[in-house]
Design a protein around this motif. Structure first.
Motif, short mmCIF file in Angstrom:
data_model
loop_
_atom_site.label_atom_id
_atom_site.label_comp_id
_atom_site.label_asym_id
_atom_site.label_seq_id
_atom_site.Cartn_x
_atom_site.Cartn_y
_atom_site.Cartn_z
N GLY A 1 -20.02 12.35 17.25
CA GLY A 1 -19.54 12.45 15.87
C GLY A 1 -19.64 11.12 15.16
O GLY A 1 -19.71 10.06 15.80
N THR A 2 -19.68 11.18 13.84
CA THR A 2 -19.73 9.94 13.08
C THR A 2 -18.48 9.77 12.21
O THR A 2 -18.39 8.84 11.43
N SER A 3 -17.53 10.67 12.36
CA SER A 3 -16.25 10.54 11.64
C SER A 3 -15.19 11.32 12.40
O SER A 3 -15.51 12.21 13.19
N LEU A 4 -13.94 11.00 12.13
CA LEU A 4 -12.85 11.74 12.78
C LEU A 4 -12.87 13.20 12.36
O LEU A 4 -12.59 14.09 13.16
N GLN A 5 -13.22 13.44 11.10
CA GLN A 5 -13.27 14.82 10.61
C GLN A 5 -14.27 15.64 11.43
O GLN A 5 -13.99 16.77 11.83
N GLU A 6 -15.44 15.02 11.71
CA GLU A 6 -16.46 15.72 12.49
C GLU A 6 -15.94 16.02 13.89
O GLU A 6 -16.20 17.08 14.46
N LEU A 7 -15.16 15.10 14.45
CA LEU A 7 -14.61 15.30 15.80
C LEU A 7 -13.54 16.38 15.83
O LEU A 7 -13.45 17.15 16.80
N ILE A 8 -12.74 16.44 14.77
CA ILE A 8 -11.71 17.48 14.71
C ILE A 8 -12.38 18.86 14.68
O ILE A 8 -11.98 19.80 15.37
N GLU A 9 -13.47 18.96 13.91
CA GLU A 9 -14.21 20.23 13.84
C GLU A 9 -14.83 20.57 15.21
O GLU A 9 -14.83 21.72 15.64
N LEU A 10 -15.33 19.52 15.89
CA LEU A 10 -15.93 19.73 17.22
C LEU A 10 -14.87 20.23 18.21
O LEU A 10 -15.11 21.13 19.00
N LYS A 11 -13.67 19.65 18.13
CA LYS A 11 -12.59 20.03 19.04
C LYS A 11 -12.24 21.52 18.86
O LYS A 11 -12.06 22.25 19.83
N GLU A 12 -12.16 21.92 17.59
CA GLU A 12 -11.85 23.33 17.32
C GLU A 12 -12.92 24.23 17.91
O GLU A 12 -12.64 25.28 18.49
N LYS A 13 -14.17 23.81 17.78
CA LYS A 13 -15.29 24.60 18.30
C LYS A 13 -15.23 24.68 19.83
O LYS A 13 -15.49 25.74 20.42
N LEU A 14 -14.88 23.55 20.47
CA LEU A 14 -14.80 23.54 21.94
C LEU A 14 -13.70 24.47 22.44
O LEU A 14 -13.79 25.04 23.52
N GLU A 15 -12.65 24.63 21.63
CA GLU A 15 -11.57 25.51 22.05
C GLU A 15 -11.98 26.98 21.97
O GLU A 15 -11.61 27.78 22.82
N THR A 16 -12.80 27.31 20.97
CA THR A 16 -13.23 28.72 20.86
C THR A 16 -14.45 29.01 21.73
O THR A 16 -14.64 30.11 22.20
N THR A 17 -15.30 28.00 21.93
CA THR A 17 -16.49 28.17 22.77
C THR A 17 -16.52 27.07 23.82
O THR A 17 -17.17 26.04 23.63
N PRO A 18 -15.78 27.22 24.91
CA PRO A 18 -15.69 26.11 25.87
C PRO A 18 -16.97 25.94 26.70
O PRO A 18 -17.26 26.76 27.55
N VAL A 19 -17.73 24.91 26.38
CA VAL A 19 -18.91 24.57 27.19
C VAL A 19 -18.73 23.14 27.69
O VAL A 19 -18.06 22.34 27.04
N PRO A 20 -19.31 22.81 28.86
CA PRO A 20 -19.18 21.43 29.34
C PRO A 20 -19.78 20.44 28.36
O PRO A 20 -20.82 20.70 27.77
N LEU A 21 -19.09 19.33 28.18
CA LEU A 21 -19.57 18.28 27.27
C LEU A 21 -19.42 16.94 27.96
O LEU A 21 -18.31 16.56 28.36
N ILE A 22 -20.54 16.24 28.13
CA ILE A 22 -20.50 14.90 28.74
C ILE A 22 -21.15 13.94 27.76
O ILE A 22 -22.22 14.22 27.21
N VAL A 23 -20.47 12.83 27.51
CA VAL A 23 -21.01 11.85 26.56
C VAL A 23 -21.71 10.75 27.34
O VAL A 23 -21.15 10.18 28.27
N GLY A 24 -22.93 10.47 26.95
CA GLY A 24 -23.76 9.51 27.70
C GLY A 24 -23.51 8.08 27.30
O GLY A 24 -24.37 7.41 26.73
N VAL A 25 -22.30 7.57 27.54
CA VAL A 25 -22.02 6.16 27.31
C VAL A 25 -22.06 5.49 28.68
O VAL A 25 -21.11 5.56 29.45
N GLN A 26 -23.21 4.84 28.95
CA GLN A 26 -23.50 4.47 30.33
C GLN A 26 -22.63 3.38 30.91
O GLN A 26 -22.54 3.24 32.13
#
Lengths: 498, 359
Positions: free
Chosen positions: A257-282
């Motif tokens: 995400g590039t803003s907190l708003q985008e992350l809040i929307e992502l969180k809501e989506k993850l709750e309704t469609t739970p798929v594995p999410l891994i962030v590639g920060v090495q």
């Protein structure tokens, strides 16, 4: 018959035992200077190799199988690996590891774990060759040295992955190589990219390719398990939508995400469609920083440093000319110079890594005191592409300064932590305490990337909420820093409404 | 009075316009003499001939600060240096900051920065954020005068954020930020906004310096409107050092417009107090470079050289970390104050040279 094969034929194949015998205990005691920990554990199993002439044990592995609570997940934990000194280098260890791995697969374990010490050079060489991945490193109480945890991921089958954002010379290309190296864990089955040039490159390698995820999935015979997303920052939202639609696990390059708003929307989506999410920060998966994390969190007994300084600079030269419109589109182009696509510069690019590194090492969110953003020698607005960012703040009692630079005179990456009577300096290839090297490893990202692919391959079927909150915390710092920076208190509107 | 009560009192003093409430309470409940000195020192109503009544470290330091404000840097530095080894961290850091300010005004930037890093570390370790703010602000001034406005701005931003909301020094920091912006390419608008705000932030008498800076910005950027706004402000010539800079800017604008700047140069000279010897000395050189020399001869009246050792052996050096050092980073240059410093006959070079001493 060669001398080597004659030697090999003089050893037995690995034999499995359910009970520890005095003979096995004595074998381990002859090799190690401390009693084997097998003595205190139950349900351990053993694999041994005997010398066919003398019938004595010349190699053994002890392991236990553990199930997590009521879950279906089981893993194998290797307790001890020992090879008689006179028989080393003759594939005995390999045959024992293979026997243990075979049983772990039969039991449907998700991984095998092992702890090593840095002076166990032969074991280290052996397991690295067998595809084991370093998962943790810490100072060792046992040998006053370094101990490391390793995993051998055991997915039921290699997961099928598509690559979204497949610039062969960019991050997409790096991920493709990491997947190729981890062929026992993952296989690349298709790519998505907006550039015809990139698509041709992958098609020439025999991979299905398309301009968007929906089109690619229509071309594939089997639905993939996961998508690796390595895109210009503005493109992630659309790609994630497609992944949710097709229920694909995601390995998401930063930023999430590039803003907190985008992350809040992502969180809501993850709750309704739970798929594995891994962030590639090495950096969280890099051995040097993993070791540093353990020094700070364990050896220091949660005492935070007085000050922390983080420096990341890429050492590139800025392009002498501003980009033209056609330069900004497509793979390998200068999308990072386009505010519409990059949504920021040094702060969101390198700053993201540095902030996450501080959070990871200190286990405390950064409270930003001030931030300045620079474009060349002039202050930048927060919606411009900043070249350089300075962030100062506090993590608990520690004062932290982060200096990141997209350019800089040279490539630099280090972190300095000052405790009342001690200084720790970490780079990607070493950790020094008061100027003395305590840990060293390879600088390369290769192992860190392989570790991230392994996490994706054995990820449970739902998102890890900690993964989300880690990067929510980073974005919170970035938004706070941007707010403080916007030409240091003056917003663009102040000038535009003049 | 214990240390905690002392800092509580100090904080009240800082947040009240002139420590009025605290002084009133002292009338009914007499406090140690040093506190009376501190309150008197902090009050804008203090008469010029005031002298401390106490004999404590704080009273002596107050006298040293008075010496600094009167540009008697040698006397100030002598006392400050003695107290750089004080056991109490607050007074030790306060003395170090004073010493560094004397060095800064004597253009010994490197030595000043070396001392200030110690004050920063003491302030940080003892959680005295007011000291940290002062020390980082003073580092900003050193960087600004050394020709490193980008780095100076970072120090001022930190200083500003360390101060409590509504602190009376907020206006001063905003003014310093404006000075930094005014020297950074592409930041004229930002400098203008910062000067305009600084001129109107209550608490400390910064508006004169802010309007002076605004006037100089107007000349440097070719925006005559800014110069006009600065001259329309409440600062009367001869009443404030800021007026010296406003009239200096007017003089240069007149010169650039092909008019005679002599009256403005003279007014500027008279506006700078006698203790502002560097400003006066520079103005004479500038007037010569413009071809309208003021009648005073420079002579050798500056005599600002200070012999202060570096802090290499100071016990707190070991507490300086990369955190503090990263604010300074680059090479700082010490200037020798002599007649050659402002000897250029080229008016644009001479104009630029003022940045060495004008914050």
């Amino acid at each position: 018959m060669s001398e080597e094969s004659s030697l090999k034929s003089s050893f037995s194949i690995p034999q499995r035992l359910d009970q520890p015998s005095t003979e096995i205990r004595n074998f381990f005691l002859n090799i190690f200077d401390v009693p084997p920990c097998t003595a205190q554990l139950e349900d351990e199993v053993f694999w041994i190799v005997r010398d066919l002439q003398s019938n004595s044990i010349i190699g053994a592995i002890a392991a236990v199988f553990q199930r997590y609570g009521q879950s279906d997940y089981q893993e194998c934990y290797t307790l001890q690996v020992g090879i008689s000194s006179e028989c080393r280098g003759q594939e005995i260890g390999s045959s024992l590891l293979k026997a243990m791995e075979q049983e772990a697969r039969q039991r449907e374990c998700i991984q095998v774990r092992m702890r090593t010490f840095q002076d166990w050079n032969l074991v280290l060489d052996l397991i690295e060759k067998h595809g084991w991945l370093r998962s943790k490193a810490r100072p060792s109480e046992r040998y006053n040295f370094v101990e490391e945890d390793w995993i051998l991921p055991l997915p039921k089958r290699p997961i099928q992955v598509i690559l979204v954002g497949a610039n062969p010379n960019g991050r997409g290309g790096e991920w493709a190589k990491a997947i190729e190296r981890q062929s026992q864990l993952a296989s690349l089955t298709g790519v998505v990219d907006c550039s015809q040039e990139s698509l041709k490159h992958w098609e020439a390698k025999g991979l299905p390719a398309a301009a968007d995820i929906d089109d690619l999935l229509e071309k594939l015979d089997t639905k993939p398990d996961a998508a690796v997303l390595a895109l210009p920052h503005s493109e992630y939202s659309r790609a994630r939508e497609a992944c949710f639609r097709h229920k694909l696990a995601m390995l998401h390059e930063k930023p999430l995400g590039t803003s907190l708003q985008e992350l809040i929307e992502l969180k809501e989506k993850l709750e309704t469609t739970p798929v594995p999410l891994i962030v590639g920060v090495q950096r969280r998966a890099h051995p040097a920083y993993i070791y540093l994390h353990h020094i700070v969190t364990e050896k220091m007994n949660d005492r935070l440093p007085e000050t922390v300084y983080v420096r990341l600079a890429l050492g590139h030269s800025p392009s002498p000319s501003p980009p033209k419109e056609q330069d900004l589109q497509g793979a390998g182009k200068r999308w990072r110079d386009d505010p519409r696509q990059a949504r920021g510069g040094g702060l969101i690019d390198l700053g993201y890594h540095a902030i996450d590194l501080v959070h990871f090492i200190l286990d405390s969110p950064l409270d930003v005191t001030f931030c300045s953003l620079w474009k060349g020698d002039s202050p930048a607005f927060s919606d411009e592409i900043d070249d350089r960012a300075v962030i100062v703040g506090r993590c608990g009692s520690a004062w932290v300064r982060i200096d990141v630079d997209r350019f800089g005179a040279s490539k630099e990456e280090y972190m300095i932590l000052n405790f009342p009577n001690m200084q720790i300096r970490a780079t990607r290839d070493s950790v020094e305490v008061d100027g003395k090297e305590q840990y060293s490893c390879k600088k390369s990202w290769i192992k860190a990337e392989e570790g991230v692919v392994a996490r994706l391959a054995i990820a449970p079927g739902e998102p890890d909420s900690l993964e989300f909150w880690n990067y929510y915390a980073v974005m919170r710092v970035i938004e706070s820093a941007k707010g403080l920076a916007a030409k240091a208190g003056f917003k663009r509107e102040d000038f535009e409404n003049e | 009075m214990n240390e905690e009560q002392f800092f509580t009192t100090l904080e009240k003093l800082r947040l009240s316009q002139a420590g009025k409430g605290v002084r009133q309470s002292l009338n009914t409940d007499p406090e140690p003499l040093w506190l009376q000195d501190l309150l008197a020192y902090s009050s804008p109503l203090t008469p010029k001939n005031w002298k401390p009544v106490g004999e404590t470290a704080i009273s002596k330091l107050i006298l040293a600060w008075k010496s600094y404000f009167n540009a008697d840097y040698a006397a100030g530095a002598r006392t400050f240096l003695k107290f750089t080894q004080e056991p109490n961290s607050w007074t030790r850091a306060w003395a170090i900051i004073g010493l560094a300010k004397c060095l800064t005004d004597s253009l010994q930037f490197k030595n000043a920065a070396d001392w200030l890093l110690i004050a920063c570390a003491i302030g940080r370790r003892s959680e005295h954020k007011d000291l940290m703010a002062r020390a980082f602000g003073a580092i900003g001034e050193v960087l600004l005068r050394s020709g490193l406005p980008q780095r100076a701005l970072d120090a001022f931003l930190f200083d500003e954020q360390l101060l409590p909301y509504g602190d009376r020094y907020k206006g001063r920091v905003m003014c310093y930020k404006a000075h930094a912006y005014s020297r950074i390419s592409g930041a004229v608008d930002t400098a203008n906004y910062a000067y305009q705000l600084a001129a109107h932030i209550p608490g400390e008498k910064t508006s004169g310096y802010a309007l002076g800076g605004l006037a100089l910005l107007g000349v440097n950027s070719g925006r005559k409107q800014l110069l006009k706004e600065a001259t329309a402000g409440p600062i009367e010539p001869g009443k404030h050092p800021g007026a010296g800079w406003i009239t200096t800017a007017q003089a240069y604008q007149k010169f650039q417009d092909g008019e005679n700047p002599r009256e403005y140069l003279k007014s500027a000279y008279d506006s700078f107090p006698e203790v502002h010897r560097l400003e006066r000395r520079w103005l004479i050189s500038f007037s010569i470079a413009l071809g309208y020399p003021l009648h005073e001869v420079p002579g050798d009246a500056l005599n600002l050289s200070l012999d202060v050792p570096g802090p290499a052996d100071h016990r707190d050096c070991r507490h300086i970390t990369r955190f503090e050092e990263s604010f300074v980073h680059g090479e700082l240059i010490d200037y020798m104050i002599d007649d050659d410093l402002f000897s250029s006959n080229d008016h644009s070079t001479c104009w630029k040279q003022r940045e060495v001493f004008m914050p």
